[in-house]
Design an enzyme around this catalytic site. Sequence first.
Site, PDB file in Angstrom:
ATOM      1  N   ASP A  50       0.841  -1.193   0.000  1.00  0.00           N
ATOM      2  CA  ASP A  50       0.000   0.000   0.000  1.00  0.00           C
ATOM      3  C   ASP A  50       0.877   1.244   0.000  1.00  0.00           C
ATOM      4  O   ASP A  50       1.713   1.426   0.881  1.00  0.00           O
ATOM      5  CB  ASP A  50      -0.897   0.007   1.244  1.00  0.00           C
ATOM      6  CG  ASP A  50      -1.820   1.215   1.283  1.00  0.00           C
ATOM      7  OD1 ASP A  50      -2.935   1.121   0.733  1.00  0.00           O
ATOM      8  OD2 ASP A  50      -1.425   2.256   1.850  1.00  0.00           O
ATOM      9  N   TYR A  55       3.018  10.017  -0.309  1.00  0.00           N
ATOM     10  CA  TYR A  55       4.109   9.437   0.480  1.00  0.00           C
ATOM     11  C   TYR A  55       5.476   9.767  -0.118  1.00  0.00           C
ATOM     12  O   TYR A  55       6.504   9.619   0.547  1.00  0.00           O
ATOM     13  CB  TYR A  55       3.964   7.914   0.575  1.00  0.00           C
ATOM     14  CG  TYR A  55       2.727   7.434   1.279  1.00  0.00           C
ATOM     15  CD1 TYR A  55       1.851   8.305   1.933  1.00  0.00           C
ATOM     16  CD2 TYR A  55       2.405   6.082   1.287  1.00  0.00           C
ATOM     17  CE1 TYR A  55       0.712   7.850   2.567  1.00  0.00           C
ATOM     18  CE2 TYR A  55       1.260   5.619   1.917  1.00  0.00           C
ATOM     19  CZ  TYR A  55       0.411   6.511   2.548  1.00  0.00           C
ATOM     20  OH  TYR A  55      -0.719   6.040   3.162  1.00  0.00           O
ATOM     21  N   LYS A  84      -2.903   5.919  -4.422  1.00  0.00           N
ATOM     22  CA  LYS A  84      -3.995   6.797  -4.007  1.00  0.00           C
ATOM     23  C   LYS A  84      -3.953   8.124  -4.774  1.00  0.00           C
ATOM     24  O   LYS A  84      -2.885   8.690  -5.004  1.00  0.00           O
ATOM     25  CB  LYS A  84      -3.916   7.070  -2.501  1.00  0.00           C
ATOM     26  CG  LYS A  84      -3.888   5.810  -1.643  1.00  0.00           C
ATOM     27  CD  LYS A  84      -3.842   6.160  -0.162  1.00  0.00           C
ATOM     28  CE  LYS A  84      -3.705   4.915   0.685  1.00  0.00           C
ATOM     29  NZ  LYS A  84      -2.344   4.370   0.684  1.00  0.00           N
TER      30      LYS A  84
END
Length: 342
Positions: A50, A55, A84
């Site tokens: 994930d 990030y 995401k």
Amino acid sequence: MDPKCWHVELNDGHFIPVLGLGTHAPEEVPKIKAVEITKLAIDAGFLHIDCAHVYNNEKEVGQAIRSKIEDGTVKREDIFYTSKLWITFLQPDLVRPALEKSLKNLQLDYADLYIIHFPTALKPGEELLPEDEHGKVIFDTVDLCATWEAMEKCMDAGLTKSIGVSNFNHRQLEKILNKPGLKYKPVCNQVECHPYLNQSKLLDFCKSKDIVLVAYSALGSQRLKGWVNQSSPVLLEDPVLCAVAKKYERTPAQIVLRYQVQRGVVVLAKCDNEKQMKENMQVFEFQLTSEDMKVLDGLNRNLRYAPYQLLKASPSSLWSMPDMPVTPLQNLHEMLPILCPS
């Protein structure tokens, strides 16, 4: 049973491994560390990785995945990769370019799951947290249904196999589910979830709609200063949890992960050493009794380690998190290293 066989079927027919690796890391951790950690995780049996644009380590995570494919440890189809859509790219025309950018960074042809990171939009652009001259975040107005249609087109184009959401409440989910002409339902909703915040009502709602709940901050929190109240209880030191762990001769982390697995929750675990990774994979070797599950349910105190109070202020988010504590931020950019800790 080999833990690699533990998967949950999504409502679109694809399968997601029930245990995943969270790859978020504080800003002070060198990004190259993500390569080492992801390689170790794949070697330990983690097939669900994930990550997210925000990030800022998708290049490194992608490098690690490709390395383990090239050395024959896994095949691409063995890996379940989640990325995401960041909240500055929620305008429909920005969705596909954002996914394509992630795939370019990863050097992968497709994502297995692409999810809307938050149901809150910020001013479009490359700044992750755009501010005005007074240092206040600049929100944007967007129709989440239009964003979702753009997500569906990404799926049709083969850029992602599945699409879902993160940090949505039941009203926001219903807005998508009730959209006229809905082509694909969200396969998941990724939210903070652990024994201190067991999300039982949201879990029941998601199950009723055939949506998988994915838990982040499942082991508590990284407890970063300036974000998490340092006086908040440490989940893995909870005496009741530790007593259950002692009974099963397991670590508190293993008990927490097993608790989620038995609830039908897909769970993300952040760990950065081989010993912890192997311990986490041992959650498939034992089972909690129904009585002990009730004991762990009783730990719920609606405690959020990641309140995201700033994003709650969006006029268009329909955000609703009852009893969400206010955590003051000295600087808006303190959010960046800690958004969505897995």
